[in-house]
Design an enzyme around this catalytic site. Structure first.
Site, mmCIF file in Angstrom:
data_model
loop_
_atom_site.group_PDB
_atom_site.id
_atom_site.type_symbol
_atom_site.label_atom_id
_atom_site.label_comp_id
_atom_site.label_asym_id
_atom_site.label_seq_id
_atom_site.Cartn_x
_atom_site.Cartn_y
_atom_site.Cartn_z
ATOM 1 N N LYS A 114 -3.863 0.700 21.954
ATOM 2 C CA LYS A 114 -4.563 1.965 22.156
ATOM 3 C C LYS A 114 -4.540 2.335 23.637
ATOM 4 C CE LYS A 114 -7.487 0.764 18.284
ATOM 5 N NZ LYS A 114 -8.630 -0.109 17.941
ATOM 6 N N HIS A 167 -5.883 7.330 13.190
ATOM 7 C CA HIS A 167 -6.580 6.045 13.134
ATOM 8 C C HIS A 167 -8.023 6.301 13.570
ATOM 9 C CE1 HIS A 167 -6.854 1.584 14.596
ATOM 10 N NE2 HIS A 167 -8.024 2.064 14.234
ATOM 11 N N ARG A 220 -15.313 -8.364 15.686
ATOM 12 C CA ARG A 220 -15.568 -8.639 17.104
ATOM 13 C C ARG A 220 -16.069 -7.379 17.786
ATOM 14 N NH1 ARG A 220 -9.972 -7.442 16.638
ATOM 15 N NH2 ARG A 220 -9.489 -5.569 17.839
ATOM 16 N N GLU A 261 0.851 -1.196 0.000
ATOM 17 C CA GLU A 261 0.000 0.000 0.000
ATOM 18 C C GLU A 261 0.878 1.233 0.000
ATOM 19 O OE1 GLU A 261 -2.391 0.106 3.518
ATOM 20 O OE2 GLU A 261 -3.978 -1.131 2.666
ATOM 21 N N LYS A 262 0.351 2.317 -0.498
ATOM 22 C CA LYS A 262 0.973 3.628 -0.323
ATOM 23 C C LYS A 262 1.096 3.875 1.182
ATOM 24 C CE LYS A 262 2.230 7.805 -1.560
ATOM 25 N NZ LYS A 262 3.572 7.867 -2.210
ATOM 26 N N VAL A 272 -12.550 -3.398 22.653
ATOM 27 C CA VAL A 272 -12.321 -2.853 23.994
ATOM 28 C C VAL A 272 -13.036 -1.502 24.145
ATOM 29 C CG1 VAL A 272 -10.564 -1.981 25.592
ATOM 30 C CG2 VAL A 272 -10.066 -3.997 24.190
HETATM 31 C C1 MV4 Z 1 -0.513 1.886 7.647
HETATM 32 C C2 MV4 Z 1 0.209 3.039 8.039
HETATM 33 C C3 MV4 Z 1 0.569 3.935 7.066
HETATM 34 N N1 MV4 Z 1 0.236 3.709 5.783
HETATM 35 N N2 MV4 Z 1 -0.817 1.701 6.349
HETATM 36 C C4 MV4 Z 1 -0.643 -0.217 11.907
HETATM 37 C C5 MV4 Z 1 -1.682 -1.135 12.441
HETATM 38 C C6 MV4 Z 1 -2.348 -1.737 11.261
HETATM 39 N N3 MV4 Z 1 -3.734 -1.977 11.530
HETATM 40 C C7 MV4 Z 1 -2.144 -0.722 10.185
HETATM 41 N N4 MV4 Z 1 -1.096 0.145 10.629
HETATM 42 C C8 MV4 Z 1 -0.636 1.132 9.833
HETATM 43 N N5 MV4 Z 1 -0.933 0.991 8.527
HETATM 44 C C9 MV4 Z 1 -0.425 2.607 5.443
HETATM 45 N N6 MV4 Z 1 -0.731 2.400 4.173
HETATM 46 C C10 MV4 Z 1 0.498 3.214 9.386
HETATM 47 C C11 MV4 Z 1 0.081 2.254 10.296
HETATM 48 C C12 MV4 Z 1 0.405 2.532 11.661
HETATM 49 C C13 MV4 Z 1 -0.598 2.829 12.589
HETATM 50 C C14 MV4 Z 1 -1.935 2.796 12.232
HETATM 51 C C15 MV4 Z 1 -2.909 3.076 13.147
HETATM 52 C C16 MV4 Z 1 -2.550 3.427 14.439
HETATM 53 C C17 MV4 Z 1 -1.236 3.447 14.822
HETATM 54 C C18 MV4 Z 1 -0.253 3.151 13.904
HETATM 55 C C19 MV4 Z 1 1.083 3.181 14.301
HETATM 56 C C20 MV4 Z 1 2.063 2.885 13.382
HETATM 57 C C21 MV4 Z 1 1.722 2.554 12.079
#
Ligand code: MV4
Length: 460
Positions: A246, A217, A301, A209-210, A304
């Site tokens: 979290k 989030h 699911r 992915e990009k 939390v």
């Molecule tokens: C990403 C991202 C940046 N770009 N995908 C981390 C958990 C997983 N569910 C997806 N994650 C990420 N995916 C792209 N294309 C950055 C993260 C990420 C992140 C995402 C949500 C909350 C905290 C995070 C911490 C580091 C990296």
């Protein structure tokens, strides 16, 4: 608002395949519906409150989860001995195990969650991504499914532009990812990602992915019934995390533009209906600096942080899960249109060392739980209880609700000041620092926010 009670109970008895605060949360929902409950517990949880407050309790094995809360035959045996109608898996443990859901169904026990095939589909991240894309849910530019060769990976990365991220198809929750900043790094990082994915998840499948730097989030709460009705119950802002754990969540997100919320929610509604999703679920998105949302994954699911959604919508999500599993329609469960009122925040109170974040298991020798208007505490802790070292470190969830964000923050500060836990270390001091932060107060933060509160070498 959902209907408060039923003329006749949907199930007579359910088993809760979990422990701690979420097991108590499910017991509360069952009691409100007039349903009897069976707790299962490990030898480490003999004195747990879920054991005390369930109508029946069965020991299913030793402390280690693999031999108790993850032991499918032991749990199914407990369900058969006690003659329950259904099993609620809570979160973690077996909650997203498609095989467990399948074994429940073939044993004549209703699994309170999505269909096994849907759990399976959502667990294969690049398939879930393709299905969401097909239904018009926005996704990030990336590979069309799994990467088949280093050449294909390079071509895809060049086409979307660096930086890119490699993700394990069977991963999730941040495990098995690699950020790639240039073409030269790609071959080695692809091999690493594939090896790690194979060793960790049993599948070496990886997709591209990009990469979004410093995203927020944001996740949407879904309820879907067996009749094909889907409701989106707003979103939660979950950017305040450390190492994918979290720490604090809120609803609504202080950053989400109303037009984007509305557009994404509508697309999601169609997408979840098209995949045949049922029961409660969460759809995770990343927000880029322009405020746009991109789908990343589905959690099949209850989560939390569900109480912040309950606070603003007034909907009992766990009760809704049970009713949906019993075949009730959302039209009868949600008796009036779901609207969001005010603002809610949740602080996860973990048993951990405030400096090292190492788990701080042990006996709670003194405890005062805060209360008052706009305050909810979900916990299985009590004075003299022991927090065992075997499971996750969540001791309590402190949720505040206010007319607006400022009031929710104010009530959270008041409640944290009145929250006393003696005998173990907790994350209460960290939460006080977060709430006092100017950028937190103005809502200006992303997933890198927590780093400023940590020693430099602890950055991830
Ligand atoms: C990403 C991202 C940046 N770009 N995908 C981390 C958990 C997983 N569910 C997806 N994650 C990420 N995916 C792209 N294309 C950055 C993260 C990420 C992140 C995402 C949500 C909350 C905290 C995070 C911490 C580091 C990296």
């Amino acid at each position: 608002m959902e209907r408060r009670c039923l003329p006749s109970a949907p199930f007579k008895k359910i088993l809760i395949a979990n422990r701690g605060e979420i097991a108590l949360r499910v017991i509360c929902a069952a009691k409100d519906l007039g349903i009897s409950t069976v707790a299962v517990y490990s030898e480490a949880d003999r004195y747990g409150l879920h054991v005390r407050f369930a109508d029946e309790a069965i020991c299913i094995g030793p402390a280690k989860s693999a031999r108790s809360y993850l032991d499918i035959p032991s749990i199914i045996s407990a369900a058969e001995i006690t003659n329950v109608d259904a099993i609620h898996p809570g979160y973690g443990f077996l909650s997203e195990n498609a095989r467990f859901a399948e074994v429940c169904e073939t044993s004549g026990l209703k699994f309170i969650g999505p269909q096994p095939v849907v759990i399976e589909l959502m667990g294969v991240k690049e398939k879930a991504r393709a299905r969401m894309k097909a239904s018009g849910v926005p996704i990030l530019p990336g590979s069309d499914g799994v990467i088949k060769s280093p050449d294909e990976a390079l071509a895809t990365a060049e086409a979307i532009g660096f930086p890119v991220i490699l993700k394990a198809s069977a991963g999730g929750g941040g495990r098995g990812m690699r950020v790639v900043n240039s073409a030269g790094e790609l071959p080695a990082l692809l091999t690493q990602a594939q090896q790690e994915a194979g060793a960790t998840f049993g599948s070496a499948d990886v997709y591209i992915e990009k990469f979004i730097r410093g995203p927020r989030h944001i996740e949407f709460q879904v309820l879907a019934d067996q009749q094909g009705n889907v409701e989106i119950l707003g979103e939660r802002e979950c950017s305040i995390q450390r190492r994918h754990q979290k720490l604090l969540e809120e609803s609504p997100s202080p950053a989400l533009k109303p037009e984007i919320r509305c557009r994404v929610a509508q697309k999601l509604k169609d997408a979840m209906a098209e995949v045949g999703y049922t029961n409660a679920g969460t759809v995770e998105f990343l927000m880029d600096e322009s405020g746009d949302l991109y789908f990343i994954e589905v959690n099949a699911r209850i989560q939390v942080e569900h109480p912040v959604t309950e606070a603003v919508t007034g909907v009992d999500l766990v009760k809704s899960q049970i009713l949906i599993a019993a075949g009730e329609s959302l039209r009868s469960i949600l008796i009036s249109p779901v609207t969001a009122r005010g603002h809610a925040i949740e602080c996860r109170i973990n048993a951990e060392n405030p400096e090292t974040f190492a788990p701080s298991a042990g006996r709670i020798t003194g405890l005062n739980l805060p209360g008052g208007i706009g305050v909810r505490v979900d916990t299985a802790a009590y004075t003299d209880c022991v927090i065992p070292p075997y499971y996750d470190s969540l001791v309590a969830k402190l949720i505040t609700h206010g007319a607006g964000r400022a009031e929710a923050i104010h009530r959270m500060k008041r409640a944290l000041d009145m929250f006393i836990v003696e005998g173990i270390h907790t994350s209460i001091p960290l939460h006080k620092k977060i709430l006092a932060d100017a950028d937190f107060q103005t809502g200006k933060f992303d997933t890198n926010f927590i780093q400023r509160f940590l020693p430099p070498e602890k950055h991830t």
